[in-house]
Design an enzyme around this catalytic site. Structure first.
Site, PDB file in Angstrom:
ATOM      1  N   GLU A 122      -2.292   4.145   8.414  1.00  0.00           N
ATOM      2  CA  GLU A 122      -3.662   3.920   7.948  1.00  0.00           C
ATOM      3  C   GLU A 122      -4.234   5.149   7.242  1.00  0.00           C
ATOM      4  OE1 GLU A 122      -4.941   1.035   7.774  1.00  0.00           O
ATOM      5  OE2 GLU A 122      -3.329   0.095   8.919  1.00  0.00           O
ATOM      6  N   ASP A 213       0.686  -1.843   1.051  1.00  0.00           N
ATOM      7  CA  ASP A 213       1.275  -2.811   1.972  1.00  0.00           C
ATOM      8  C   ASP A 213       2.312  -3.706   1.300  1.00  0.00           C
ATOM      9  OD1 ASP A 213      -0.490  -1.766   3.736  1.00  0.00           O
ATOM     10  OD2 ASP A 213      -1.749  -3.533   3.939  1.00  0.00           O
TER      11      ASP A 213
END
Length: 640
Positions: A122, A213
């Protein structure tokens, strides 16, 4: 001629022990078609990160995909990270090093590479991790351009910078937010113009940095058709490998052939959206919040995190214990943004499964007194061979965790309903959007169905909470959390007066009259005995309501006193049984005398990648007794 050096990376991760159908769907819709497309373009170089446990799942369950990744390793750089995808800055140094080295070994053994780059989970940055990264052989990490912008470095993001801590240095590559939002949603020709503009820049090393992602390429809404049916990914790879100006490189190649753009120091920050999600107060937070604010924003997140920290302090040489500990450190359950996170009961169940397994391996003492959640107040941990019960004296001497040891299941895995910023977004905003263009999930707007209501809780949904109300209390205002409260005991501090009996006392008020509640717990094997006594000078007839909130994995199969669970239930009984076929257990409350009982489902309304989730979080139960002045209320909870 100047060239744009495209540093293209994909990061793929699924929450630890995610459902098989979700994993196989991601493999078939994103991971496998991505690498199958990549195979067609041997000149396209890129970097790849998979969380270690996801690598293991693919290796065990899809040999075709795993072999394909191995065969493409000559054009791929594999990045390391925490094996079970923890937020590195949130776990102890020893665990951080162990998890990174575990993924390093997996990459070395399976892809014949020694990783020097690390995917920062993250992109949560904190200087404290630098020394440990260096010990693990990591030379560069990936952050966001927002990290530099937040610290005032806004001119050049087309290369890497150096930073240091405790005499150790590391390189940082900033991801372009513009590219992150364009790929794969914009037309390839528009992205080409973005890449060519970088080559035309006057300063810098002309690196176009994107690492995002892997699920964007097939799993996110509408992206499978975009990337594969309509050929976006193939067209993108073809553009990059035929252009005379765009040159793809791995991060390692760029790092080894280019100098740093300079020295920078970064704040403790993540990407821009994360700052918005973690902000505690928008009015006073100019740059949003830091990731650890989620521990303040969601007490249930903090509880899971601090339980893991507690267990990390008790490390043994037992490999099974350490593996359970590391699995419990997975980040997904601890926060909430676009994806479900802390709102998903299954993720919390997984975390508790490994927490409880660690407890079982430790063989806990019958009574431990310690400040688990770092709030300055001790909790009381009662243990038997069958149950583990944790009491929080500074919150009504309530129960905050109740574990069934042989099932590794926490019955109090509940979630308090709280306001979210996106709850206030209007349906009109949703309808005004142009639905003809595929958008990143960051543009989703919540659309709540007409028959759904958003309820907010006034207190944490723990168990054995003490309410004082009147005869206006009914199941509807209990469900909405809007009933009148005459007492001050729900979240008050109870003092321990007898540690051997876990006996607690609180002096407070009922209306404007002094009152006192005494509460005690005795845990014996599969049974918890609770004694509650109220002393007051109240002359009015009032209602004492004892509240429990219990979590289950499958609500539609529960039986309440032999009847299938309904949305709301009101009954009178001396004994309440809840049969759970999932756990193959019967929960039994024995009150001795008849009590009125309210039972209702509590659900939350939360944002997700698909738009909105309605999630049943727990059953709320309330046991009611009328009283005037004084009351003795004793009951047993047992698991059979």
């Amino acid at each position: 001629m100047k060239k744009t050096k495209l540093l293209f990376g994909v990061h793929s991760h699924q929450p630890v022990d995610n459902f098989d159908e979700v994993l196989f769907s991601a493999i078939n819709r994103a991971y496998k078609p991505f690498f199958q497309t990549l195979k067609l373009f041997p000149d396209f170089k890129c970097s790849v990160h998979f969380s270690g446990w996801l690598f293991e799942f693919i290796k065990k369950n899809d040999n075709e995909l795993f072999t394909l990744m191995q065969n493409l390793s000559n054009q791929i750089e594999f990045f390391s990270g925490g094996f079970y995808e923890p937020i590195l800055a949130s776990i102890p140094s020893c665990d951080r090093i162990a998890q990174i080295k575990k993924l390093n070994r997996f990459i070395e053994d399976n892809f014949n590479q020694t990783p020097t780059g690390l995917w920062l989970t993250e992109r949560v940055w904190d200087d404290s991790i630098i020394s440990d990264l260096s010990l693990c052989g990591i030379k560069y990490v990936i952050v966001d351009d927002y990290h530099l912008i937040a610290n005032g470095t806004v001119k050049n993001h087309q290369g890497y910078y150096l930073t240091e801590n405790n005499s150790q240095k590391i390189a940082i590559f900033p991801i372009s937010k513009a590219l992150r939002y364009s790929i794969p949603f914009d037309d390839v020709n528009r992205i080409e113009n973005q890449l060519l503009s970088i080559a035309a820049a006057e300063e810098g090393d002309n690196a176009a940095i994107i690492f995002d992602d892997g699920e964007k390429f097939g799993v996110w809404p509408q992206t499978y058709d975009l990337c594969y049916t309509n050929g976006w990914l193939k067209n993108f790879f073809e553009l990059c490998t035929t252009s005379t100006i765009i040159e793809t490189q791995t991060y390692r190649e760029f790092f080894e052939t280019n100098r740093a753009l300079g020295l920078v120091y970064l704040p403790s920050v993540s990407y821009e959206e994360m700052g918005e999600w973690s902000a505690l107060d928008d009015e006073y937070s100019s740059q949003g919040g830091i990731w650890k604010n989620f521990f303040i924003k969601y007490p249930q997140s903090n509880w899971i995190h601090k339980r893991v920290l507690e267990l990390s302090k008790k490390q043994t040489e037992d490999e099974h214990y350490l593996d359970c500990l590391y699995r419990a450190e997975c980040n997904d359950v601890l926060w909430h943004g676009v994806f479900g996170g802390i709102y998903l009961p299954s993720l919390r169940d997984t975390a508790y499964r490994y927490i409880i397994e660690c407890e079982n391996l430790l063989k806990s003492r019958e009574l431990e007194i310690l400040d688990i959640d770092f709030d300055g107040h001790d909790e009381y941990k009662l243990s038997s061979s069958e149950l583990l019960c944790i009491i929080k004296p500074n919150y009504g001497a309530s129960i905050v965790e109740l574990d069934i040891r042989d099932k590794n299941f926490n019955l109090l895995n509940t979630l308090t309903r709280k306001p979210e910023k996106y709850h206030h977004q209007q349906q009109s905003e949703y309808l005004e959007q142009d639905d003809t263009q595929i958008k990143t999930i960051h543009h989703n707007i919540l659309k709540v169905e007409d028959d759904k209501r958003i309820y907010i809780d006034r207190y944490q949904k723990y168990s054995n909470l003490d309410h004082i109300s009147d005869n206006s209390l009914n199941i509807e205002n209990f469900k909405s959390n809007m009933f009148v409260e005459y007492g001050t005991f729900v979240n008050s501090l109870y003092e321990c007066v007898d540690k051997n009996r876990a006996l607690f006392k609180c002096s407070g008020k009922i209306l404007d009259t002094d009152a006192e509640i005494t509460k005690s717990y005795i845990l014996d094997k599969n049974r918890l005995l609770c004694d509650i006594e109220i002393k007051s000078d109240i002359k009015e007839s009032l209602v004492y309501a004892n509240e429990w909130n219990l979590h289950f994995a499958m609500y539609d199969r529960l039986k309440i006193n032999g009847m299938f669970l309904a949305e709301d239930m009101t009954l009178s009984a001396k004994i309440l049984t809840i049969f759970d076929p999932y756990l193959k257990k019967t929960i039994k409350f024995d009150f001795g005398n008849e009590v009125q009982i309210f039972i209702c489902k509590n659900y939350t309304v939360s944002q997700s990648e698909s738009g909105v989730d309605y999630t049943t979080q727990h059953l709320s139960l309330m046991f009611l007794r009328n009283f005037t002045k004084n009351l003795k209320f004793s009951f047993s909870f047992s698991m059979e």
